[in-house]
Design an enzyme around this catalytic site. Structure first.
Site, PDB file in Angstrom:
ATOM      1  N   ASN A  87       0.894   2.388   6.916  1.00  0.00           N
ATOM      2  CA  ASN A  87       0.609   1.473   5.807  1.00  0.00           C
ATOM      3  C   ASN A  87       0.640   2.146   4.452  1.00  0.00           C
ATOM      4  O   ASN A  87       0.804   1.481   3.436  1.00  0.00           O
ATOM      5  CB  ASN A  87      -0.762   0.820   6.001  1.00  0.00           C
ATOM      6  CG  ASN A  87      -0.745  -0.143   7.170  1.00  0.00           C
ATOM      7  OD1 ASN A  87       0.104  -1.024   7.249  1.00  0.00           O
ATOM      8  ND2 ASN A  87      -1.657   0.056   8.107  1.00  0.00           N
ATOM      9  N   TYR A  91      25.702  35.152  -1.662  1.00  0.00           N
ATOM     10  CA  TYR A  91      26.074  33.741  -1.562  1.00  0.00           C
ATOM     11  C   TYR A  91      27.491  33.634  -1.021  1.00  0.00           C
ATOM     12  O   TYR A  91      28.431  34.150  -1.626  1.00  0.00           O
ATOM     13  CB  TYR A  91      25.997  33.051  -2.942  1.00  0.00           C
ATOM     14  CG  TYR A  91      26.560  31.649  -2.891  1.00  0.00           C
ATOM     15  CD1 TYR A  91      25.974  30.683  -2.065  1.00  0.00           C
ATOM     16  CD2 TYR A  91      27.698  31.295  -3.609  1.00  0.00           C
ATOM     17  CE1 TYR A  91      26.499  29.403  -1.980  1.00  0.00           C
ATOM     18  CE2 TYR A  91      28.223  30.013  -3.529  1.00  0.00           C
ATOM     19  CZ  TYR A  91      27.621  29.077  -2.703  1.00  0.00           C
ATOM     20  OH  TYR A  91      28.146  27.815  -2.609  1.00  0.00           O
ATOM     21  N   GLY A 104      -5.812  -7.041  16.801  1.00  0.00           N
ATOM     22  CA  GLY A 104      -6.071  -8.147  17.714  1.00  0.00           C
ATOM     23  C   GLY A 104      -6.560  -7.566  19.044  1.00  0.00           C
ATOM     24  O   GLY A 104      -6.079  -6.523  19.487  1.00  0.00           O
ATOM     25  N   ARG A 128      23.089  26.110   4.428  1.00  0.00           N
ATOM     26  CA  ARG A 128      23.307  24.743   3.917  1.00  0.00           C
ATOM     27  C   ARG A 128      24.394  24.054   4.740  1.00  0.00           C
ATOM     28  O   ARG A 128      25.045  24.681   5.584  1.00  0.00           O
ATOM     29  CB  ARG A 128      23.659  24.819   2.437  1.00  0.00           C
ATOM     30  CG  ARG A 128      22.447  25.234   1.580  1.00  0.00           C
ATOM     31  CD  ARG A 128      22.833  25.480   0.142  1.00  0.00           C
ATOM     32  NE  ARG A 128      23.568  24.353  -0.405  1.00  0.00           N
ATOM     33  CZ  ARG A 128      24.415  24.434  -1.433  1.00  0.00           C
ATOM     34  NH1 ARG A 128      24.643  25.608  -2.011  1.00  0.00           N
ATOM     35  NH2 ARG A 128      25.031  23.364  -1.871  1.00  0.00           N
ATOM     36  N   ASN A 164      32.815  30.161  -6.196  1.00  0.00           N
ATOM     37  CA  ASN A 164      33.598  29.061  -5.625  1.00  0.00           C
ATOM     38  C   ASN A 164      33.767  27.878  -6.574  1.00  0.00           C
ATOM     39  O   ASN A 164      34.454  26.928  -6.249  1.00  0.00           O
ATOM     40  CB  ASN A 164      32.944  28.578  -4.322  1.00  0.00           C
ATOM     41  CG  ASN A 164      31.523  28.087  -4.537  1.00  0.00           C
ATOM     42  OD1 ASN A 164      30.831  28.570  -5.412  1.00  0.00           O
ATOM     43  ND2 ASN A 164      31.106  27.127  -3.737  1.00  0.00           N
ATOM     44  N   ARG A 194      36.990  47.159 -11.032  1.00  0.00           N
ATOM     45  CA  ARG A 194      35.835  47.507 -11.872  1.00  0.00           C
ATOM     46  C   ARG A 194      36.290  48.565 -12.877  1.00  0.00           C
ATOM     47  O   ARG A 194      37.315  49.214 -12.687  1.00  0.00           O
ATOM     48  CB  ARG A 194      34.701  48.058 -11.017  1.00  0.00           C
ATOM     49  CG  ARG A 194      35.078  49.347 -10.315  1.00  0.00           C
ATOM     50  CD  ARG A 194      34.105  49.729  -9.221  1.00  0.00           C
ATOM     51  NE  ARG A 194      34.420  51.078  -8.743  1.00  0.00           N
ATOM     52  CZ  ARG A 194      34.078  51.527  -7.554  1.00  0.00           C
ATOM     53  NH1 ARG A 194      33.432  50.751  -6.703  1.00  0.00           N
ATOM     54  NH2 ARG A 194      34.382  52.757  -7.207  1.00  0.00           N
ATOM     55  N   GLN A 231      13.257 -13.084   5.733  1.00  0.00           N
ATOM     56  CA  GLN A 231      12.066 -13.931   5.793  1.00  0.00           C
ATOM     57  C   GLN A 231      11.610 -14.104   4.351  1.00  0.00           C
ATOM     58  O   GLN A 231      11.064 -13.182   3.750  1.00  0.00           O
ATOM     59  CB  GLN A 231      10.963 -13.271   6.640  1.00  0.00           C
ATOM     60  CG  GLN A 231       9.787 -14.203   6.869  1.00  0.00           C
ATOM     61  CD  GLN A 231       8.541 -13.487   7.358  1.00  0.00           C
ATOM     62  OE1 GLN A 231       8.410 -12.276   7.222  1.00  0.00           O
ATOM     63  NE2 GLN A 231       7.611 -14.243   7.901  1.00  0.00           N
ATOM     64  N   GLY A 258       3.365 -14.957   8.395  1.00  0.00           N
ATOM     65  CA  GLY A 258       2.788 -14.501   9.659  1.00  0.00           C
ATOM     66  C   GLY A 258       3.828 -13.984  10.635  1.00  0.00           C
ATOM     67  O   GLY A 258       5.028 -14.203  10.461  1.00  0.00           O
ATOM     68  N   ARG A 291       0.803  -1.225   0.000  1.00  0.00           N
ATOM     69  CA  ARG A 291       0.000   0.000   0.000  1.00  0.00           C
ATOM     70  C   ARG A 291       0.838   1.278   0.000  1.00  0.00           C
ATOM     71  O   ARG A 291       0.328   2.356  -0.250  1.00  0.00           O
ATOM     72  CB  ARG A 291      -0.974  -0.010   1.189  1.00  0.00           C
ATOM     73  CG  ARG A 291      -2.183  -0.885   0.936  1.00  0.00           C
ATOM     74  CD  ARG A 291      -3.039  -1.032   2.172  1.00  0.00           C
ATOM     75  NE  ARG A 291      -2.408  -1.886   3.166  1.00  0.00           N
ATOM     76  CZ  ARG A 291      -2.801  -1.981   4.433  1.00  0.00           C
ATOM     77  NH1 ARG A 291      -3.800  -1.239   4.875  1.00  0.00           N
ATOM     78  NH2 ARG A 291      -2.184  -2.800   5.260  1.00  0.00           N
TER      79      ARG A 291
HETATM   80  C1  UD1 Z   1      -0.719  -7.764  13.906  1.00  0.00           C
HETATM   81  C2  UD1 Z   1      -1.191  -8.545  15.111  1.00  0.00           C
HETATM   82  C3  UD1 Z   1      -2.425  -7.860  15.685  1.00  0.00           C
HETATM   83  C4  UD1 Z   1      -2.087  -6.420  16.032  1.00  0.00           C
HETATM   84  C5  UD1 Z   1      -1.524  -5.699  14.821  1.00  0.00           C
HETATM   85  C6  UD1 Z   1      -1.036  -4.334  15.222  1.00  0.00           C
HETATM   86  C7  UD1 Z   1      -0.651 -10.897  14.710  1.00  0.00           C
HETATM   87  C8  UD1 Z   1      -1.172 -12.200  14.284  1.00  0.00           C
HETATM   88  N1  UD1 Z   1      -1.518  -9.895  14.703  1.00  0.00           N
HETATM   89  O1  UD1 Z   1      -1.741  -7.846  12.940  1.00  0.00           O
HETATM   90  O2  UD1 Z   1      -2.873  -8.541  16.829  1.00  0.00           O
HETATM   91  O3  UD1 Z   1      -3.233  -5.756  16.520  1.00  0.00           O
HETATM   92  O4  UD1 Z   1      -0.418  -6.419  14.278  1.00  0.00           O
HETATM   93  O5  UD1 Z   1      -0.661  -3.621  14.077  1.00  0.00           O
HETATM   94  O6  UD1 Z   1       0.505 -10.790  15.094  1.00  0.00           O
HETATM   95  N2  UD1 Z   1       5.443  -9.057   9.312  1.00  0.00           N
HETATM   96  C9  UD1 Z   1       6.546  -9.696   8.823  1.00  0.00           C
HETATM   97  N3  UD1 Z   1       6.406 -10.925   8.275  1.00  0.00           N
HETATM   98  C10 UD1 Z   1       5.226 -11.566   8.226  1.00  0.00           C
HETATM   99  C11 UD1 Z   1       4.094 -10.913   8.720  1.00  0.00           C
HETATM  100  C12 UD1 Z   1       4.236  -9.656   9.263  1.00  0.00           C
HETATM  101  O7  UD1 Z   1       7.650  -9.148   8.876  1.00  0.00           O
HETATM  102  O8  UD1 Z   1       5.183 -12.693   7.727  1.00  0.00           O
HETATM  103  C13 UD1 Z   1       5.585  -7.716   9.911  1.00  0.00           C
HETATM  104  C14 UD1 Z   1       4.941  -6.627   9.079  1.00  0.00           C
HETATM  105  O9  UD1 Z   1       5.896  -6.005   8.235  1.00  0.00           O
HETATM  106  C15 UD1 Z   1       4.442  -5.652  10.118  1.00  0.00           C
HETATM  107  C16 UD1 Z   1       4.186  -6.517  11.330  1.00  0.00           C
HETATM  108  O10 UD1 Z   1       4.910  -7.716  11.137  1.00  0.00           O
HETATM  109  O11 UD1 Z   1       5.440  -4.706  10.464  1.00  0.00           O
HETATM  110  C17 UD1 Z   1       2.707  -6.814  11.523  1.00  0.00           C
HETATM  111  O12 UD1 Z   1       2.228  -7.505  10.411  1.00  0.00           O
HETATM  112  P1  UD1 Z   1       0.771  -7.269   9.864  1.00  0.00           P
HETATM  113  O13 UD1 Z   1       0.539  -8.203   8.734  1.00  0.00           O
HETATM  114  O14 UD1 Z   1       0.554  -5.833   9.610  1.00  0.00           O
HETATM  115  O15 UD1 Z   1      -0.085  -7.754  11.111  1.00  0.00           O
HETATM  116  P2  UD1 Z   1      -1.602  -7.512  11.376  1.00  0.00           P
HETATM  117  O16 UD1 Z   1      -2.385  -8.520  10.639  1.00  0.00           O
HETATM  118  O17 UD1 Z   1      -1.936  -6.089  11.174  1.00  0.00           O
HETATM  119 CA    CA Z   2      -0.875  -4.152  10.364  1.00  0.00          CA
END
Ligand code: UD1
Ligand code: CA
Length: 453
Positions: free
Chosen positions: A229, A351, A143, A318, A371, A425, A77, A82, A17
């Protein structure tokens, strides 16, 4: 004895996004990558080891994150399965053995060390997991923290929550501390049997409890935990950051007439009794000492302004501009990589670049240090108490000695000794009646044309 801690910072999101060619966490707030704001807070919390979990731009993210002497290692990763899967990408670092594992997100740049300390304190008191939560009027998407008798019993993701659970407004920021001796065992038990088929870090709470451990949630402000985001949220975070920092700076004794129009960088330093007028922008690397005045519409970057000096209105400092005590740089002046000595005045339309201006010298309106020859840069040295007449071009390398005087409109290509007068001059020529003759000649031509039709 201080507890050892590893901060695992998640930054592997695809940031779709943001619609950007670079990782989201490299986008700046207050002139500094978001990831660096997070690691700076980690460093302030007294944590020295950081494991970054990245999905792209690993080298750039690692470089940006390495602030304040932190030891940063990054882990790729490869698949985004997740938040628990992300933390486990740093398995090797976690396995080194720490008292605490702190999980943070790379896109939460307003975070301070306070919530980190609170979560770690709860782990030190014997909790296996301490989650950083926030209260919000708009809980959708987060969450929910399910609490019973002061203990955190579970975190329920929106998609998996019942209606009653969705009504809860205490939410998971995603940031948490985990007992470092148990972290790997707990994380490895997490499965993906849920609505999104992801490995949820949030499951760590119920797993710890099922093994007889305790979990707790600590509260922090919604603002501090705001994430990013898209570009609109980036601008919102910038606004929140600016508001917070302006407030701190004003409380430290700096006057801002219209603080909402002053833009600070992450490292802007302003001393007590300095005055910042409206519409001033500070790029990175600026120090303004106490008692200095920055007049309206000035832009400063990489500059030092000593006490009693004044800048602007409409001045640009600057990188490498150093104003000594009581120096003045006025309207429509640009100063780059130059020392302006104590009490020296560079007041109008000038300047000064790659230069030294001695104490008490006066630089006339329209003076330019030439300069650059299109290939190389050269320096100009002006001694103390010198007077540079208006509209002088100082062709570097060149020096003007102490107490010397340069006549207005000069092009100075050779060094001027101390106390000398230099005139570079053309001598003035006056031709009596000549202007009148030309005018009459021109009028005659015009009349002849008209007569012809
Ligand atoms: C997560 C939490 C949720 C919380 C929210 C807050 C979980 C399951 N859920 O949800 O409870 O309220 O964050 O914003 O943890 N990321 C990785 N690799 C992955 C997945 C995520 O690096 O495989 C990183 C993302 O870049 C981000 C963060 O983890 O910085 C959270 O990931 P995101 O997918 O935004 O989690 P939510 O579903 O929003
Ligand atoms: Ca999120």
């Amino acid at each position: 004895m201080a507890r050892s801690c590893l901060a695992v910072i998640l930054a592997a999101g695809d940031s779709t996004r943001m619609k950007s060619s670079v990782s989201k966490v490299l986008h700046p707030v207050a002139g500094r990558a978001m990831i660096a704001h997070v690691t700076a807070a980690v460093a302030r919390a007294g944590i020295s080891d950081v494991a970054l979990v990245v999905g792209r731009d690993a080298d750039a993210v690692e470089k940006a994150a390495a602030v304040d002497g932190l030891r940063v290692s990054s882990f790729l990763q490869k698949e985004r399965l997740g938040t628990a899967h992300a933390v486990l990408a740093a398995r090797e670092a976690i396995a080194r053995g720490y008292d605490d594992i702190l999980v943070a997100y790379g896109d939460v740049p307003l975070i301070t060390d306070g919530p980190f300390a609170a979560a770690r304190a709860a782990v030190a008191e014997g909790h296996d997991v301490a989650v950083i939560g926030f209260h919000t009027g708009q809980p959708t998407g987060y969450g929910r923290l399910l609490v019973k008798d002061g203990e955190l019993v579970a975190i329920r993701e929106e998609k998996d929550a019942s209606d009653a659970e969705r009504a809860v407004t205490w939410c998971n920021s995603g940031l948490m501390a985990i007992d470092g001796r148990k972290a790997l065992a707990l994380l490895e038990r997490i499965g993906n049997d849920n609505a999104k088929r992801e490995f949820y870090l949030t499951d760590v709470v119920e797993i710890a409890r099922s093994l007889g451990g305790r979990a707790v949630a600590v509260d922090a402000s919604e603002e501090e935990l705001s994430g990013c985001n898209n570009r609109a949220e980036l601008a919102h975070l910038e606004r929140l950051w600016q508001q917070r920092r302006r407030h701190e700076i004003m409380l430290s004794g700096v006057t801002m007439i219209a603080p909402e129009t002053v833009f600070l960088s992450y490292d802007t330093k302003i001393g007590q009794d300095a005055v910042i007028e409206p519409n001033v922008v500070f790029g990175p690397g600026v120090t303004v000492e106490g008692g200095a005045i920055i007049h309206a519409f000035s832009h400063l970057e990489g500059a030092h302004v000593a006490s009693g000096a004044t800048v602007g209105p409409f001045a640009r400092l600057r990188p490498g501009a150093h104003l000594a005590e009581g120096a003045k740089v006025g309207n429509f002046c640009e100063v780059k990589k130059a020392e302006i000595g104590a009490g020296a005045k560079v007041n109008h339309l000038t300047y000064i670049g790659d230069a030294f201006v001695g104490a008490g010298s006066n630089i006339g309106a329209g003076t330019i240090t030439c300069n650059y020859d299109g290939v190389n840069k050269f320096e100009t040295h002006i001694g103390a108490g010198a007077f540079i007449g208006s509209n002088t071009a100082l062709v570097a390398p060149v020096s003007v000695g102490d107490g010397a005087y340069v006549g207005s409109g000069s092009v100075i290509t050779e060094d001027v000794p101390a106390d000398a007068l230099a005139l570079g001059r053309a001598r003035q020529v006056v031709k009596p009646e000549r202007a009148k003759q030309i005018r009459e000649h021109n009028l005659a031509i015009k009349a002849a044309r008209k007569a012809k039709g």
